[in-house]
Design a protein around this motif. Structure first.
Motif, PDB file in Angstrom:
ATOM      1  N   LEU A 130       3.995  -6.657  -7.397  1.00 36.20           N
ATOM      2  CA  LEU A 130       2.953  -6.066  -8.236  1.00 36.20           C
ATOM      3  C   LEU A 130       2.716  -4.648  -7.734  1.00 36.20           C
ATOM      4  O   LEU A 130       2.383  -4.444  -6.562  1.00 36.20           O
ATOM      5  N   ILE A 131       2.921  -3.695  -8.635  1.00 38.01           N
ATOM      6  CA  ILE A 131       2.749  -2.280  -8.322  1.00 38.01           C
ATOM      7  C   ILE A 131       1.481  -1.799  -9.015  1.00 38.01           C
ATOM      8  O   ILE A 131       1.277  -2.080 -10.200  1.00 38.01           O
ATOM      9  N   ASP A 132       0.634  -1.080  -8.277  1.00 41.27           N
ATOM     10  CA  ASP A 132      -0.616  -0.622  -8.888  1.00 41.27           C
ATOM     11  C   ASP A 132      -0.360   0.563  -9.815  1.00 41.27           C
ATOM     12  O   ASP A 132       0.761   1.078  -9.912  1.00 41.27           O
ATOM     13  N   GLY A 154       0.793  -1.213   0.000  1.00 38.53           N
ATOM     14  CA  GLY A 154       0.000   0.000   0.000  1.00 38.53           C
ATOM     15  C   GLY A 154       0.830   1.268   0.000  1.00 38.53           C
ATOM     16  O   GLY A 154       0.286   2.363  -0.159  1.00 38.53           O
ATOM     17  N   GLN A 155       2.157   1.133   0.158  1.00 37.10           N
ATOM     18  CA  GLN A 155       3.038   2.300   0.180  1.00 37.10           C
ATOM     19  C   GLN A 155       3.622   2.559  -1.211  1.00 37.10           C
ATOM     20  O   GLN A 155       3.759   1.637  -2.012  1.00 37.10           O
ATOM     21  N   ASN A 206       1.896   2.364  -6.094  1.00 42.63           N
ATOM     22  CA  ASN A 206       1.963   1.767  -4.757  1.00 42.63           C
ATOM     23  C   ASN A 206       2.144   0.253  -4.854  1.00 42.63           C
ATOM     24  O   ASN A 206       1.632  -0.377  -5.780  1.00 42.63           O
ATOM     25  N   LEU A 207       2.842  -0.313  -3.871  1.00 42.82           N
ATOM     26  CA  LEU A 207       3.034  -1.759  -3.834  1.00 42.82           C
ATOM     27  C   LEU A 207       1.712  -2.435  -3.480  1.00 42.82           C
ATOM     28  O   LEU A 207       1.143  -2.192  -2.426  1.00 42.82           O
ATOM     29  N   ALA A 208       1.220  -3.271  -4.392  1.00 43.40           N
ATOM     30  CA  ALA A 208      -0.079  -3.919  -4.205  1.00 43.40           C
ATOM     31  C   ALA A 208       0.050  -5.355  -3.700  1.00 43.40           C
ATOM     32  O   ALA A 208      -0.837  -5.861  -3.016  1.00 43.40           O
ATOM     33  N   ASN A 209       1.146  -6.024  -4.062  1.00 40.24           N
ATOM     34  CA  ASN A 209       1.312  -7.420  -3.692  1.00 40.24           C
ATOM     35  C   ASN A 209       2.778  -7.795  -3.795  1.00 40.24           C
ATOM     36  O   ASN A 209       3.513  -7.189  -4.575  1.00 40.24           O
TER      37      ASN A 209
END
Length: 158
Positions: free
Chosen positions: A124-126, A6-7, A130-133
């Motif tokens: 996985l970056i959105d 999320g960051q 942001n880092l999503a996974n």
């Protein structure tokens, strides 16, 4: 350094195949899969790259760019990409800048000797950066399908 889910992922620029430079911030608006592999042209890395290659159209449909990263030099990356017909860029991270951002350099053991190397990992970056996974200590079989499912679900939720 460790990025929390999320960051925002810190921006970086890195040399890649095809005489290009990849800059993360220039990919905003698209999701980005960054997968780290220990060494070009080794069996597990070849299989993993081939799985990403074979699923690229589905990743494209999920608005997701694929980037492969290792500490190999550009020539080794170019040869690996050409020999395996990879349809996405490979980043040469000899100075470990990108590896450090994602904290993938780990103490590993091979034949009883310890050395620092890349822990096979995928992030996985959105589309907003942001880092999503994240997946660490990846086992290759079935991994790309799992990453694709996450990318598709993330894209559908936008």
């Amino acid at each position: 350094m460790h990025i929390e889910l999320g960051q925002p992922v810190p921006d970086f620029s890195a040399s890649a195949t095809g005489d290009t430079t990849i800059t993360l911030s220039e990919l905003r608006g698209k999701q980005v899969v960054i997968y780290f592999y220990p060494k070009a042209s080794t069996p597990g890395c070849t299989t993993e790259g081939g799985d990403f290659r074979d699923h690229k159209k589905a990743f494209d449909n999920a608005n997701t760019v694929i980037l492969g990263v290792s500490r190999d030099g550009l020539r080794a990356q170019e040869n690996f990409k050409a020999k395996q017909d990879f349809n996405f860029p490979l980043i040469s991270d000899k100075d470990e800048t990108v590896c450090t951002i994602f904290d993938v350099i780990k103490l590993k053991k091979m034949y009883g000797k310890e050395h620092l190397g890349i822990e096979r990992s995928t992030f996985l970056i959105d589309a907003t950066g942001n880092l999503a996974n994240e997946w660490r200590g990846v086992k290759v079989p079935g991994h790309v399908e799992e990453v694709l499912a996450a990318a598709e679900a993330l894209n559908a939720s936008r």
